[in-house]
Structures are given as structure tokens and as C-alpha cells.
Design a protein around this motif. Sequence first.
Motif, short mmCIF file in Angstrom:
data_model
loop_
_atom_site.label_atom_id
_atom_site.label_comp_id
_atom_site.label_asym_id
_atom_site.label_seq_id
_atom_site.Cartn_x
_atom_site.Cartn_y
_atom_site.Cartn_z
N VAL A 1 -5.08 -6.77 1.94
CA VAL A 1 -4.72 -6.62 1.27
C VAL A 1 -4.44 -8.48 1.64
O VAL A 1 -5.40 -9.47 1.67
CB VAL A 1 -2.76 -6.92 1.64
CG1 VAL A 1 -2.68 -5.36 1.83
CG2 VAL A 1 -2.91 -7.88 3.42
N ASN A 2 -3.91 -9.64 -0.61
CA ASN A 2 -4.29 -10.79 0.03
C ASN A 2 -3.18 -11.25 0.52
O ASN A 2 -2.05 -11.52 0.77
CB ASN A 2 -3.44 -10.99 -1.86
CG ASN A 2 -3.49 -12.21 -1.75
OD1 ASN A 2 -4.27 -12.66 -1.18
ND2 ASN A 2 -4.07 -12.26 -3.50
N GLU B 1 2.41 -0.34 -5.18
CA GLU B 1 1.19 -0.15 -5.19
C GLU B 1 1.15 0.76 -5.98
O GLU B 1 1.89 0.44 -7.19
CB GLU B 1 1.13 1.79 -4.85
CG GLU B 1 0.24 2.52 -4.72
CD GLU B 1 -1.46 1.41 -3.88
OE1 GLU B 1 -2.02 0.69 -5.69
OE2 GLU B 1 -1.76 1.85 -2.43
N VAL B 2 -0.33 0.74 -7.27
CA VAL B 2 -0.51 0.74 -8.35
C VAL B 2 0.10 1.91 -8.93
O VAL B 2 -0.13 3.17 -8.02
CB VAL B 2 -1.55 0.13 -8.70
CG1 VAL B 2 -1.71 0.93 -10.12
CG2 VAL B 2 -2.38 -0.26 -8.29
N GLY C 1 0.88 -1.08 -0.16
CA GLY C 1 0.35 0.04 -0.14
C GLY C 1 1.19 1.48 0.19
O GLY C 1 1.28 1.14 0.95
N SER D 1 2.64 -9.62 -7.73
CA SER D 1 3.51 -8.56 -7.08
C SER D 1 3.88 -7.73 -5.64
O SER D 1 5.03 -7.76 -5.78
CB SER D 1 2.37 -7.33 -7.21
OG SER D 1 2.01 -7.20 -8.83
N ASP E 1 5.12 -1.34 -8.88
CA ASP E 1 4.10 -0.75 -9.34
C ASP E 1 3.48 -2.26 -9.75
O ASP E 1 3.69 -3.05 -10.77
CB ASP E 1 4.46 -0.14 -11.40
CG ASP E 1 3.51 0.32 -11.77
OD1 ASP E 1 2.03 0.70 -11.17
OD2 ASP E 1 4.23 1.03 -12.78
N GLY E 2 2.39 -2.35 -8.68
CA GLY E 2 1.31 -3.23 -8.78
C GLY E 2 -0.16 -2.76 -7.52
O GLY E 2 0.87 -2.81 -6.75
N SER E 3 -0.55 -3.83 -7.68
CA SER E 3 -1.59 -3.64 -6.40
C SER E 3 -0.75 -4.76 -5.71
O SER E 3 -0.88 -5.74 -5.37
CB SER E 3 -3.09 -4.31 -6.49
OG SER E 3 -4.24 -4.94 -6.04
N PHE E 4 -1.90 -4.42 -4.09
CA PHE E 4 -1.58 -5.10 -3.07
C PHE E 4 -2.50 -6.62 -3.17
O PHE E 4 -1.80 -7.04 -1.80
CB PHE E 4 -1.33 -4.09 -2.07
CG PHE E 4 -2.57 -3.53 -1.44
CD1 PHE E 4 -4.15 -4.12 -1.77
CD2 PHE E 4 -2.64 -1.60 -1.75
CE1 PHE E 4 -4.76 -3.27 -1.36
CE2 PHE E 4 -3.71 -1.10 -2.13
CZ PHE E 4 -4.64 -1.49 -1.89
N THR E 5 -3.26 -6.44 -3.79
CA THR E 5 -3.42 -7.63 -3.62
C THR E 5 -3.63 -8.68 -4.71
O THR E 5 -3.92 -9.91 -4.91
CB THR E 5 -5.50 -7.85 -4.37
OG1 THR E 5 -5.53 -6.89 -5.81
CG2 THR E 5 -5.84 -6.60 -2.30
N SER E 6 -2.29 -8.00 -5.74
CA SER E 6 -1.80 -9.48 -6.93
C SER E 6 -0.43 -10.48 -6.15
O SER E 6 0.55 -9.92 -5.24
CB SER E 6 -1.09 -8.14 -7.95
OG SER E 6 -0.37 -8.96 -8.79
#
Length: 387
Positions: free
Chosen positions: A78-79, A31-32, A8, A60, A52-57
Motif C-alpha cells: 500500500v501507499n 479496492e479497484v 485491499g 482513494s 472504488d480505487g487503488s490502495f496506492t492512490s
Amino acid sequence: MKRVGVLGGGQLGRMLAASASLLNIPVSVLEVGEHAPAKQVISPVPPLKHVDGSFTSPSSIRQLAAQVDILTVEIEHVNVSVLEDVQKETGIEVHPSPRTIRIIQDKFIQKEHLKAHGLSVANFLPLEPTIENVRKVAAEFGLPLMIKSRTLAYDGRGNYVLRSLDDASISAALTALANRPLYAEQWVPFIKEAAVVVVRSISGEVYAYPLVETVHKDNICHLVFAPYRGSVDISSVAQRIAEDAVRTFNGAGVFGVELFVREAGDVYINEIAPRPHNSGHYTIEACNTSQYENHLRAILDLPIGNTSLIVPSAIMLNLIGTSDDQAPLHSVIATAFTIPGACVHLYGKSQCRKGRKMGHITIVATDDAEARSRLRPLLAALPSSDT
Ligand code: ATP
Ligand code: MG
Ligand code: MG
């Protein structure tokens, strides 16, 4: 120094990164976007890089984990499964523990957890989304009835206050929260809202910050008054409740404990955040050690810093967007520059939006009266929220 990966990159991550930079703590942010608020304030020394990406990916999160020694979060959504897998596979430290984040990120499970540990929370029940079920719960809890999304809630987005039981009103509630897992909460007729930030060390000791009053507008935190003042001094009781609650969770770091204060002076826990909290921004200027530095000290197993106030009175005012245009906030920012004891924090968000937290101002003062008189011109300069 161990390298810290933060899932995040919003304002909480930004203030965490700013604190880390003072201590030479290497930080990588997931974070994206290349210019997320947290990435703007700390530039990792290569080979460490922001992600560069999502905290659910999953990919990433793995990319972040591969670079650092400790993972932590500035948001609870988050994931968790991936965090658990990565922890198992690599032995990387994750703070707070994925188990804690899993409990907290589902508000229904969080409430069951708190209740099972003997902590006071509002009455709550699971809710399958039918008109009949809503009527059944309302018959037990009365009106208004708070219907909440169990997951992915923030700033009140995910809450619906049901005030009457005709078909149209219930349908409107179920439509507003369609496709979200729901539960129902009894309305708490609180006289004030309050919060306590608690730091938990790796070995499980807990240290409360002062009790503060939080004032919400349209479900979003608007003002924080530190310390809490009330007709009855509930500070130590509330701090003990918050510490007891945080003791029930595993893992190190700071937690934000949101409270409802009822007329009789008793205190209910509303919810807990497993990360630095909006109600603790004031700690940067007003406490011996900020919640951000103490989060880092906790997860790095450094001595926890003193949590008490270093000023008699402080107020935090959130700068909330009123539209897609940030310009209406300029006048309050300009006013803050003329007020002694006022400190402006802007978050570097690329786009302003109605209801979005764009920054905050902390005022410190020698007493409450001075703090409030310093606040007055700021409130007068705020854009009206319906513009
Ligand atoms: P946050 O941004 O703090 O994560 P959230 O979306 O998770 O917010 P809550 O904290 O559940 O939402 O609720 C937002 C606000 O709604 C509370 O601060 C309080 O003002 C009000 N509220 C929530 N639950 C109740 C309740 N049971 N009774 C009365 N008011 C409530
Ligand atoms: Mg919440
Ligand atoms: Mg809340």
C-alpha cells in the motif's frame, strides 16, 4: 462500534469482512472494481460506502480514511506515505503502524530489521544489477543463489533462483527482474517450511497460533498442515521466535511469520506479512478464534481470542487456477462436498488465471491419518498444473 477501513479487497479482505459481519463491525473496503472479492460479502450501511480505487492512490486512501475510525490492510503493498500523512493530519488509527508496513514492504529493510533484533535470517546482501556484482555475491554465498525483488513480491513473483554463473544464466535472471530493486539471499537448505500466525494487541502483547507446516508448489502455498509434525518437536521454539519477531513491530493486528526449518532443527525467518496470512486460513474451522476475528479484535482493542486448535488435525488445500478457465477446479470442489470435515471457500474472483488463488478447502479430522485420508481424493481430483 468503530468503523474499519480495509486497504485491499482480495480473499484476505473477504474473510476479514465475513468475520466483521458476524460482529456488526462496519467495514468499508478500498479496492479497484465494484465487485472485488471483499466487497461481495459485506454491504456497508449508508452513509458508509466501499471505495472504488487503488490502495496506492492518495485520493482513494483519503476517501476511505474520511469515512472510518481505523484503517487496516489486507496487503502490504500500500501507499505508506499517504497513510502516514493521513494519520498525522486526522489522528486516525492505522493498524499495523505505517512504520511497520514500511519496514516489511521492502524485504531487504525487513531482513536488516530482523537481523538487527537478533533474529535468525538467511545471509543477504544488497545487489546492484550487473553480471559482475552477481558473480561477487555468488562467490560469497554459493549456488543456487536466490535473487529477490525488494518490493512488490508475492507468490514468488519477484524471486529468481540462479543455478549457474555463465553470462547467459545471469543475464536471464537480471532480465526477469529488470527494473526492480534487488537483493541477494543465500540459499537455505530447509527440510520443511513452516509458519506461525501471531496476534499483537494494541498494548503490545503477542499470542502465537500453532506452528503449521506449509508446502509450496511453484513458489505458491499449496498445502498447510496443522499442527506441524516433525521428528523433533520445534513448535514452542518456533512460536517463541515468531512472537519475538512480531514484538519488534509497532501496531496491532495479526502477522504471518514464514519460517524455514533446517535439518538440525533450527529455524530461520523467511519473511513476515503484516496482515492475515494464507497459512492461517485453517484457523476459521480449526481454532477457537480465527485469525480474521483476532485481527479485528486486536485493532479494535477488544480482548484477544484464544488461538489454540479445537481439533486434533487440520489441512488446508489452496485452489489455484491452472488457466483462464475455472472449470478444471470444479471436480475438486464437487469432491470436497462428499468429504466429511471438508469446508469449501471460494473467493468470488471475476477472472481465473494460472497461478491465481481462487479458493481453498479446509479439512478437519480427529487425527492426522484421518485428515490425510480425507485429503487424498481432493488431491486426486486436482487439475494437473500444466494444463
Ligand atoms: P509470498 O506469497 O509468501 O509473499 P514471496 O513472493 O514474498 O511469497 P518468498 O516468501 O520470499 O516469496 O519466497 C517464496 C518461496 O521461495 C519460499 O516459500 C521458499 O519456498 C522459497 N525461498 C525463498 N527464499 C529462499 C531461500 N533463501 N532459500 C531457499 N528457498 C527460498
Ligand atoms: Mg512475501
Ligand atoms: Mg513468502
